[in-house]
Design a protein around this motif. Structure first.
Motif, short mmCIF file in Angstrom:
data_model
loop_
_atom_site.label_atom_id
_atom_site.label_comp_id
_atom_site.label_asym_id
_atom_site.label_seq_id
_atom_site.Cartn_x
_atom_site.Cartn_y
_atom_site.Cartn_z
N PHE A 189 54.81 30.81 56.65
CA PHE A 189 53.64 30.10 56.18
C PHE A 189 52.42 30.91 56.60
O PHE A 189 52.07 30.93 57.78
CB PHE A 189 53.58 28.70 56.77
CG PHE A 189 54.81 27.90 56.50
CD1 PHE A 189 55.00 27.29 55.28
CD2 PHE A 189 55.79 27.78 57.46
CE1 PHE A 189 56.14 26.56 55.01
CE2 PHE A 189 56.94 27.05 57.22
CZ PHE A 189 57.12 26.44 55.99
N TRP A 190 51.79 31.60 55.67
CA TRP A 190 50.71 32.51 56.03
C TRP A 190 49.33 31.90 55.90
O TRP A 190 48.39 32.39 56.49
CB TRP A 190 50.78 33.77 55.15
CG TRP A 190 52.10 34.45 55.27
CD1 TRP A 190 53.03 34.57 54.30
CD2 TRP A 190 52.64 35.08 56.43
NE1 TRP A 190 54.13 35.23 54.78
CE2 TRP A 190 53.91 35.57 56.09
CE3 TRP A 190 52.19 35.27 57.74
CZ2 TRP A 190 54.71 36.24 56.99
CZ3 TRP A 190 52.99 35.95 58.63
CH2 TRP A 190 54.23 36.42 58.25
N ASN A 191 49.17 30.84 55.14
CA ASN A 191 47.86 30.22 54.96
C ASN A 191 47.81 28.88 55.68
O ASN A 191 48.84 28.26 55.93
CB ASN A 191 47.55 30.02 53.48
CG ASN A 191 47.38 31.33 52.76
OD1 ASN A 191 46.92 32.31 53.32
ND2 ASN A 191 47.77 31.38 51.50
N GLY A 192 46.63 28.44 55.98
CA GLY A 192 46.47 27.14 56.61
C GLY A 192 46.51 27.21 58.12
O GLY A 192 46.39 28.28 58.72
N PHE A 193 46.67 26.10 58.75
CA PHE A 193 46.74 25.98 60.20
C PHE A 193 45.50 26.53 60.88
O PHE A 193 45.53 26.94 62.04
CB PHE A 193 47.98 26.67 60.77
CG PHE A 193 49.27 26.21 60.16
CD1 PHE A 193 49.74 24.92 60.40
CD2 PHE A 193 49.99 27.04 59.32
CE1 PHE A 193 50.92 24.49 59.83
CE2 PHE A 193 51.17 26.61 58.74
CZ PHE A 193 51.64 25.33 59.00
N GLY A 194 44.37 26.60 60.15
CA GLY A 194 43.12 27.06 60.74
C GLY A 194 43.05 28.55 60.99
O GLY A 194 42.17 29.03 61.69
N PHE A 195 43.97 29.33 60.41
CA PHE A 195 43.99 30.77 60.65
C PHE A 195 43.41 31.58 59.50
O PHE A 195 43.49 32.80 59.52
CB PHE A 195 45.41 31.26 60.94
CG PHE A 195 45.99 30.66 62.19
CD1 PHE A 195 45.43 30.92 63.41
CD2 PHE A 195 47.09 29.84 62.12
CE1 PHE A 195 45.95 30.37 64.57
CE2 PHE A 195 47.63 29.29 63.26
CZ PHE A 195 47.06 29.55 64.49
N GLY A 196 42.87 30.96 58.48
CA GLY A 196 42.26 31.70 57.38
C GLY A 196 43.26 32.14 56.34
O GLY A 196 44.27 31.52 56.11
N LEU A 197 42.95 33.27 55.71
CA LEU A 197 43.74 33.77 54.57
C LEU A 197 44.86 34.69 55.03
O LEU A 197 44.89 35.86 54.71
CB LEU A 197 42.81 34.53 53.61
CG LEU A 197 41.62 33.75 53.08
CD1 LEU A 197 40.69 34.67 52.30
CD2 LEU A 197 42.09 32.61 52.20
N GLY A 198 45.79 34.20 55.76
CA GLY A 198 46.83 35.02 56.37
C GLY A 198 47.65 35.85 55.40
O GLY A 198 48.06 36.96 55.72
N ALA A 199 47.93 35.34 54.21
CA ALA A 199 48.78 36.07 53.26
C ALA A 199 48.15 37.39 52.83
O ALA A 199 48.83 38.40 52.74
CB ALA A 199 49.08 35.20 52.04
N GLU A 200 46.85 37.39 52.59
CA GLU A 200 46.19 38.62 52.17
C GLU A 200 46.20 39.66 53.29
O GLU A 200 46.42 40.84 53.04
CB GLU A 200 44.77 38.33 51.72
CG GLU A 200 44.73 37.58 50.41
CD GLU A 200 43.32 37.40 49.88
OE1 GLU A 200 42.44 38.19 50.27
OE2 GLU A 200 43.12 36.49 49.08
N GLU A 201 45.99 39.21 54.52
CA GLU A 201 46.03 40.14 55.65
C GLU A 201 47.43 40.71 55.84
O GLU A 201 47.61 41.88 56.12
CB GLU A 201 45.56 39.46 56.94
CG GLU A 201 44.07 39.28 57.00
CD GLU A 201 43.56 38.05 56.27
OE1 GLU A 201 44.39 37.32 55.69
OE2 GLU A 201 42.35 37.82 56.28
N MET A 202 48.46 39.86 55.69
CA MET A 202 49.83 40.33 55.84
C MET A 202 50.18 41.33 54.75
O MET A 202 50.85 42.33 55.01
CB MET A 202 50.81 39.15 55.79
CG MET A 202 50.78 38.30 57.04
SD MET A 202 51.13 39.24 58.55
CE MET A 202 52.76 39.85 58.22
N LEU A 203 49.73 41.08 53.53
CA LEU A 203 49.99 42.00 52.44
C LEU A 203 49.34 43.36 52.70
O LEU A 203 49.94 44.41 52.48
CB LEU A 203 49.49 41.42 51.11
CG LEU A 203 49.80 42.23 49.86
CD1 LEU A 203 51.29 42.48 49.72
CD2 LEU A 203 49.26 41.53 48.64
#
Length: 78
Positions: free
Chosen positions: A35-49
């Motif tokens: 789960f890369w988005n949500g949980f107050g951590f911002g746009l995690g999926a784009e950073e992971m990509l």
């Protein structure tokens, strides 16, 4: 595109490499319990990509990125 020259040089001319990379990234980012988005951590999926793309590059960008991150931040006067 200069297909004859690309073939002579051994360069890929089809879309298979790009399609394979997309599939690899998708498997790495969309696996179960990821789960890369949500949980107050911002746009995690784009950073992971972006990190996956850096890691897969073969021109030293991965090492350069981490070398730069390891240096202390120094604010310059503007």
């Amino acid at each position: 595109m200069d297909y004859p020259r690309f073939r002579t040089e051994g360069w890929p001319i089809g879309s298979g490499i790009a399609e394979g990379a997309v599939k690899q990234f998708g498997m790495r980012l969309k696996g179960t319990e990821k789960f890369w988005n949500g949980f107050g951590f911002g746009l995690g999926a784009e950073e992971m990509l972006a990190l996956c793309a850096l890691h897969r590059s073969e021109d030293g960008r991965w090492r350069s990125y981490w070398d730069q991150r390891a240096r202390p931040y120094v604010k310059t006067k503007s």
